[in-house]
Design an enzyme around this catalytic site. Sequence first.
Site, PDB file in Angstrom:
ATOM      1  N   GLU A 103     -26.060   4.040   6.660  1.00  0.00           N
ATOM      2  CA  GLU A 103     -26.330   4.225   5.244  1.00  0.00           C
ATOM      3  C   GLU A 103     -27.720   3.766   4.801  1.00  0.00           C
ATOM      4  O   GLU A 103     -28.320   4.392   3.925  1.00  0.00           O
ATOM      5  CB  GLU A 103     -25.260   3.481   4.423  1.00  0.00           C
ATOM      6  CG  GLU A 103     -23.838   3.955   4.661  1.00  0.00           C
ATOM      7  CD  GLU A 103     -23.624   5.384   4.182  1.00  0.00           C
ATOM      8  OE1 GLU A 103     -24.324   5.821   3.239  1.00  0.00           O
ATOM      9  OE2 GLU A 103     -22.779   6.074   4.775  1.00  0.00           O
TER      10      GLU A 103
ATOM     11  N   SER B 258      36.880 -20.026 -13.083  1.00  0.00           N
ATOM     12  CA  SER B 258      37.019 -21.477 -12.935  1.00  0.00           C
ATOM     13  C   SER B 258      35.701 -22.196 -12.699  1.00  0.00           C
ATOM     14  O   SER B 258      35.679 -23.426 -12.621  1.00  0.00           O
ATOM     15  CB  SER B 258      37.992 -21.792 -11.793  1.00  0.00           C
ATOM     16  OG  SER B 258      39.292 -21.378 -12.144  1.00  0.00           O
TER      17      SER B 258
END
Length: 815
Positions: A86, A466
């Site tokens: 690049e 319960s």
Amino acid sequence: MNLLKRLLQTVFVFGLFGVLILIGLYFYVKSDIPSVKVLKDVQLQTPMQVFTRDGKLINQFGEKRRIPVKISDVPEPMLNAFLATEDNRFYEHFGIDPIGIVRSFIVLVSTGQKKQGASTITMQLARNFFLTREKAYIRKVKEIFIALHIERLLSKDEIFELYLNKIELGHRSFGIGAAAQVYYGKELNELTLPQMAMIAGLPKAPSALNPIRNPTRAKARRNVVLGRMLAEKYITQAEYHAAVNAPITAKRHGAEIELYAPYISEMVRAYMVEKYGTDTAYNSGFRVYTTVDAADQAAAQQALINNLHDYDRRHGFRGPNARYWQPEETPWTTEQITARLKKVKAIAPLHAAVVTALEEQSATIVMPSGNTITLDWSAMNWARAYITERRQGRAPKVASDILAPGMQIWVRQSEQKWVLSQLPQPASALVSLDPQSGQIKALVGGYSFKQSQYNRAVQAKRQVGSNIKPFIYSAALEGDYTLATIINDAPINHWDNSLGVAWRPKNSPDVYSGPIRIRRALAQSKNVVSIRLMRGVGLNNTADHILKFGFSDEDVVRSESLALGSAAMTPLEMARGMSAFANGGHLIEPYFIDRLTDAFGNELGTASPLRVCSEEALEADPYTCAPRIISEKNAFLVADALKSAIWGGGSWRHKTGWTGTGWRAQTLKRKDLAGKTGTTNNAVDTWFTGFNQNLLTTVWVGFDDASKPLGRAAYNTNLGKKQIVGGEAGATTAQPAWVSFMRHALQEEPLAPIEPPPGLVSIRIDLKTGLLSEKNDYTSRFEYFERGTAPTKYVLDSGSSTPFDDSLPASEELF
């Protein structure tokens, strides 16, 4: 001389003209050029990642895949690959490369086409942040000016680092860290040279050149990058030849999820979106570390899944998922089968398969991969026919009683082999937390998040049965009752004028013991005793006491059915309330986020939970301490009674032994555990909550349809003695998952018993009457009392003394 003079004048004029053009262009585009100061505080669009407390990735949220990396962590060959391809003069120019511009201009003049760009890495960064990829001269001008600004503001390494993290590299990956994950499932330092070159070649055309979409073009582009690296002497000739001949190894990878825990990660996602907004939460690179431990979370998920399959096995086989061919039809080929199976939506841990042949007690099946597997008899002999939730067919004797060729079935792996299975019909949830701080250790909201995203751990308000009784008994112990108080366990007939019928609550099972101590009544979950206690305390007083544990007033019905568990709570609410008995009477706040960092690990915040404190600390700093809701003595007495629910009491040798409803937890062989079962009418909801000082876990099992009972299972002659039979209940339906999880969670943990606090005394009492005893045998035991509440009478040797303490309230209904 005149010629030289004219030449200099011409150069000056053209130079001045060029400067004026540049100045003009600058002012022309100035208003469109964004401020690059934002680069100093750049916010890359990085997905939010959710981790366990010990750093295992459990989920990721966000549109773009990005894993930010520091330039110091990028391997040098990868840096060189980008530079060579690049902008090899990146560290030499000032943001624009005059040599590159001239080269591009020559190509333009000679061909008339913009075939070659002159963009430096800095210019590409400018375009990626602020501009588009459109090939227009005015964009190039803007690009140059922005690049010059960037070079003034940032160092070369800072520019390069931003570039490597910003660039688009295909398949929704942005930045090299994400690309390494998406294409190779690796960290940067694990990539080979050909793989680095492949990624470095993508910025030119990430969609067209990526190796998943177009391997041929990707390979050609990779080799161009390798050629540039060779030309710039970043690699040797030998390295070049080895790399260009390397095969394409890329394939699509998802995020490296190390532990799939969707229910807890969805809680994190919802919280982060609510706090920060969708865009910020999804794109700011947050790393959220939850409070769950990876191993505990995995164990919780497996315990819940296995428990639901165990329920489903004892209730029978509901048949195949589909039938691909009938006996008179031509069987499908393996290719036809695999093509169809690939369309069947998988629900982990279930795998679709098709039966292709049967022997007397085995079956041959084909998997989606095309592999052929044999199911032996032990893998299917559970599969008697399902009739209803309360009825099952006869135990099968041969494979044809269960399966036939052409059936599409579900299988799963159990104990390292494939077994016949099916998608469980009931639902379940599990919550485990530290009762001292509220830290959630594990949370599971259902069997499969793909099947249902409904998180039952925090969203399902179900009747608790319960499991309400410890709070009822806590209210009683706040008054004039003790664990030695005798209450009559006998049927109740209560006429209800409003309904015109008698209310006859029953024990479950429908067995009554007569006069019974409160400790044993709680341990054996006596329904009628719970009702009598609530009557003695008062309905509203009891309900008000229950609300102290963090429950909502609208969920706590103010009727006598409250004593039997008609209140509706989520598993997380139940775990929070029960924690008060484990931590000495404090109301903790459950929390599931431990800390928050940015994408680079910089800490943004940590949890500051309310913790259980000493009385001195609570008075000094009530803002960091969990508030006290009941006395430490009350909390201990309830917790100690709940130990009896697991370990029972009496003497088996003298035929006075008894078990509590939670006796199955004895298999853990830990004397520091306490617990309570819970079952509603018709076993629609089943619960178990158990704890020691450091860990509390709640499990719920039921159908999502709150009107559907869990039913009962008959004995299956194929399965041996250890199977669970009879009616479903908290002890048989929910507790096995609790036992399985706690076995893992506590395996390396020391005993953590809840110690008696100051202000309690331990006195020997008579087991039958609850009065003081001078005997030291199976007829007595030591019991805890708050100082001043112990009985004052001794039991008579003849046993003629009344079993009822004078301290009972006058309003107490005994019979």
